[in-house]
Scaffold this active site. Structure first.
Site, PDB file in Angstrom:
ATOM      1  N   ASN A   1       0.865  -1.185   0.000  1.00  0.00           N
ATOM      2  CA  ASN A   1       0.000   0.000   0.000  1.00  0.00           C
ATOM      3  C   ASN A   1       0.901   1.234   0.000  1.00  0.00           C
ATOM      4  O   ASN A   1       1.458   1.608   1.023  1.00  0.00           O
ATOM      5  CB  ASN A   1      -0.887  -0.036   1.257  1.00  0.00           C
ATOM      6  CG  ASN A   1      -1.698   1.232   1.424  1.00  0.00           C
ATOM      7  OD1 ASN A   1      -1.829   2.028   0.498  1.00  0.00           O
ATOM      8  ND2 ASN A   1      -2.247   1.439   2.618  1.00  0.00           N
ATOM      9  N   TRP A   2       1.030   1.830  -1.178  1.00  0.00           N
ATOM     10  CA  TRP A   2       1.948   2.971  -1.309  1.00  0.00           C
ATOM     11  C   TRP A   2       1.428   4.229  -0.599  1.00  0.00           C
ATOM     12  O   TRP A   2       2.166   5.184  -0.417  1.00  0.00           O
ATOM     13  CB  TRP A   2       2.146   3.327  -2.786  1.00  0.00           C
ATOM     14  CG  TRP A   2       2.892   2.316  -3.587  1.00  0.00           C
ATOM     15  CD1 TRP A   2       3.158   1.004  -3.256  1.00  0.00           C
ATOM     16  CD2 TRP A   2       3.479   2.529  -4.870  1.00  0.00           C
ATOM     17  NE1 TRP A   2       3.867   0.415  -4.261  1.00  0.00           N
ATOM     18  CE2 TRP A   2       4.081   1.317  -5.269  1.00  0.00           C
ATOM     19  CE3 TRP A   2       3.549   3.635  -5.731  1.00  0.00           C
ATOM     20  CZ2 TRP A   2       4.752   1.184  -6.487  1.00  0.00           C
ATOM     21  CZ3 TRP A   2       4.207   3.502  -6.934  1.00  0.00           C
ATOM     22  CH2 TRP A   2       4.807   2.294  -7.306  1.00  0.00           C
ATOM     23  N   LYS A   3       0.154   4.229  -0.266  1.00  0.00           N
ATOM     24  CA  LYS A   3      -0.473   5.430   0.300  1.00  0.00           C
ATOM     25  C   LYS A   3      -0.226   6.614  -0.656  1.00  0.00           C
ATOM     26  O   LYS A   3      -0.224   6.404  -1.861  1.00  0.00           O
ATOM     27  CB  LYS A   3       0.051   5.687   1.711  1.00  0.00           C
ATOM     28  CG  LYS A   3      -0.079   4.431   2.580  1.00  0.00           C
ATOM     29  CD  LYS A   3       0.146   4.684   4.031  1.00  0.00           C
ATOM     30  CE  LYS A   3       0.020   3.370   4.792  1.00  0.00           C
ATOM     31  NZ  LYS A   3       0.120   3.516   6.223  1.00  0.00           N
TER      32      LYS A   3
ATOM     33  N   HIS B   1      -9.313   1.131   4.867  1.00  0.00           N
ATOM     34  CA  HIS B   1      -8.040   1.352   5.566  1.00  0.00           C
ATOM     35  C   HIS B   1      -8.254   2.341   6.716  1.00  0.00           C
ATOM     36  O   HIS B   1      -9.061   3.268   6.596  1.00  0.00           O
ATOM     37  CB  HIS B   1      -6.996   1.890   4.582  1.00  0.00           C
ATOM     38  CG  HIS B   1      -5.629   1.908   5.180  1.00  0.00           C
ATOM     39  ND1 HIS B   1      -5.203   2.924   5.990  1.00  0.00           N
ATOM     40  CD2 HIS B   1      -4.619   1.000   5.139  1.00  0.00           C
ATOM     41  CE1 HIS B   1      -3.969   2.653   6.409  1.00  0.00           C
ATOM     42  NE2 HIS B   1      -3.596   1.488   5.893  1.00  0.00           N
TER      43      HIS B   1
ATOM     44  N   GLU C   1      -6.682   4.786   7.679  1.00  0.00           N
ATOM     45  CA  GLU C   1      -6.468   6.198   7.345  1.00  0.00           C
ATOM     46  C   GLU C   1      -7.693   6.796   6.652  1.00  0.00           C
ATOM     47  O   GLU C   1      -7.911   8.009   6.686  1.00  0.00           O
ATOM     48  CB  GLU C   1      -5.192   6.348   6.503  1.00  0.00           C
ATOM     49  CG  GLU C   1      -3.955   6.175   7.378  1.00  0.00           C
ATOM     50  CD  GLU C   1      -2.713   5.718   6.646  1.00  0.00           C
ATOM     51  OE1 GLU C   1      -2.675   5.794   5.408  1.00  0.00           O
ATOM     52  OE2 GLU C   1      -1.768   5.276   7.339  1.00  0.00           O
TER      53      GLU C   1
ATOM     54  N   GLU D   1      -5.165  -5.087  10.766  1.00  0.00           N
ATOM     55  CA  GLU D   1      -4.146  -4.057  11.002  1.00  0.00           C
ATOM     56  C   GLU D   1      -4.473  -3.309  12.288  1.00  0.00           C
ATOM     57  O   GLU D   1      -5.294  -2.382  12.273  1.00  0.00           O
ATOM     58  CB  GLU D   1      -4.137  -3.033   9.868  1.00  0.00           C
ATOM     59  CG  GLU D   1      -3.802  -3.598   8.517  1.00  0.00           C
ATOM     60  CD  GLU D   1      -3.251  -2.499   7.614  1.00  0.00           C
ATOM     61  OE1 GLU D   1      -2.075  -2.577   7.270  1.00  0.00           O
ATOM     62  OE2 GLU D   1      -3.992  -1.568   7.271  1.00  0.00           O
TER      63      GLU D   1
ATOM     64  N   GLY E   1       2.358   2.554  10.951  1.00  0.00           N
ATOM     65  CA  GLY E   1       3.254   3.727  10.963  1.00  0.00           C
ATOM     66  C   GLY E   1       4.014   3.830  12.274  1.00  0.00           C
ATOM     67  O   GLY E   1       4.497   4.898  12.644  1.00  0.00           O
TER      68      GLY E   1
ATOM     69  N   SER F   1       3.648  -1.798  10.330  1.00  0.00           N
ATOM     70  CA  SER F   1       5.093  -1.758  10.565  1.00  0.00           C
ATOM     71  C   SER F   1       5.825  -3.043  10.186  1.00  0.00           C
ATOM     72  O   SER F   1       6.753  -3.479  10.864  1.00  0.00           O
ATOM     73  CB  SER F   1       5.386  -1.377  12.020  1.00  0.00           C
ATOM     74  OG  SER F   1       4.830  -0.100  12.296  1.00  0.00           O
TER      75      SER F   1
ATOM     76  N   GLY G   1       3.028  -1.013   4.253  1.00  0.00           N
ATOM     77  CA  GLY G   1       2.975   0.408   3.903  1.00  0.00           C
ATOM     78  C   GLY G   1       4.351   0.913   3.522  1.00  0.00           C
ATOM     79  O   GLY G   1       4.830   0.731   2.403  1.00  0.00           O
TER      80      GLY G   1
HETATM   81  P1  PGA Z   1       3.082   0.693   7.646  1.00  0.00           P
HETATM   82  O1  PGA Z   1       1.599   0.850   7.092  1.00  0.00           O
HETATM   83  O2  PGA Z   1       3.606  -0.613   7.088  1.00  0.00           O
HETATM   84  O3  PGA Z   1       3.816   1.866   7.148  1.00  0.00           O
HETATM   85  O4  PGA Z   1       2.974   0.637   9.156  1.00  0.00           O
HETATM   86  C1  PGA Z   1       0.762  -0.269   6.999  1.00  0.00           C
HETATM   87  C2  PGA Z   1      -0.581   0.126   6.468  1.00  0.00           C
HETATM   88  O5  PGA Z   1      -1.077   1.207   6.786  1.00  0.00           O
HETATM   89  O6  PGA Z   1      -1.198  -0.629   5.682  1.00  0.00           O
END
Ligand code: PGA
Length: 255
Positions: free
Chosen positions: A14-16, A99, A101, A169, A175, A215, A236
């Site tokens: 997931n590149w966000k 997600h 976010e 998650e 993050g 993470s 991520g």
């Molecule tokens: P992260 O994000 O690997 O940077 O913790 C994971 C995610 O939000 O899917």
């Protein structure tokens, strides 16, 4: 409860909202595509931001493309939205839904369920994200998680479970500095599968991959898969860091 069938391992990147430039996006795609060609057990799904998606499409046996979000309607006057049908027509296979976010920006369980159904109707695979925000000593987070899973899959029919991926998650691990421990991942994976079994029946949900996200990096990926006994990872930051992601894919594939 029986263990899920030994299926391929799914690594979803997931590149966000990254990276900033076209060149950088190309670099990440090239390196991921190259690494994916060497995989024997694992499969990669890259989920770039919409403007970079077409660059990632193309023939790759072990790399496919997903989106990070979707709208519920197939087409019409919905400025700024993108439909599951459009994504399907472009050649995408997966869509991340719910997600944390996006939930933070106001997306409700009901919205997540509606989007999930739209993705399934279009014939794509929905990667439905769930996870508790905090853990409490009394274990109330387990009830919260159960309720979130049920509501996020409200109205999703049993016949569609083959198109489902569940990404667990824990929000506190996204993050963050450290991922959840593999032992806890294993416990939570069992808990999540039990909820799905209660909803759809044990044999139906054997084919639903449960992924862990939060993470994950090239150092911890293998232990999370092996000890955590999940069927894949939602990654991520490490997915937009080519050297780290290549190592992560190797580690997972060798498990
Ligand atoms: P992260 O994000 O690997 O940077 O913790 C994971 C995610 O939000 O899917």
């Amino acid at each position: 409860m029986p263990r899920p069938r030994a299926t391929k391992l799914l690594v979803i990147g997931n590149w966000k909202m990254n990276p900033l430039t076209v060149d950088e996006a190309k670099r990440i795609i090239q390196s991921t595509r190259k690494a994916s060609a060497k995989l024997t057990r694992a499969e990669v799904v890259v989920c770039p931001p919409f403007p970079f998606i077409s660059m990632a499409l193309g023939k790759s046996e072990r790399m496919s493309v997903g989106a990070q979000d979707v709208f519920t309607e197939p087409q019409g006057s919905y400025t700024g939205e993108v439909s599951a049908e459009m994504l399907k027509n472009m050649g995408l296979k997966y869509v991340i839904v719910g997600h944390s976010e996006r939930r933070k920006k106001g997306e409700t369980d009901q919205n997540v369920a509606d989007k999930t159904k739209a993705v399934l109707r279009a014939g794509l695979t929905a990667v439905v994200c769930v996870g508790e925000e905090v853990r409490d000593a009394q274990g109330a987070y387990l009830d919260t998680l159960r309720a979130q899973i049920k509501a996020s899959l409200e109205g999703v029919q049993r016949k569609h479970t083959k198109q489902l991926v569940l990404a667990y998650e824990p929000v506190w691990a996204i993050g963050a500095k450290e991922a959840m421990t593999p032992q806890l991942v294993q416990e939570m994976g069992i808990f999540v599968r039990k909820i799905l079994s209660d909803m759809y029946g044990q044999s139906e949900v054997m084919s639903v991959p449960i992924l862990y996200g939060g993470s994950v990096n090239f150092r911890n990926a293998k232990d999370i898969i092996v000890q955590g006994q999940v069927q894949g990872l939602l990654v991520g930051r490490e997915s937009v860091n080519p050297p780290g992601f290549v190592e992560l894919l190797k580690a997972v594939d060798q498990k």
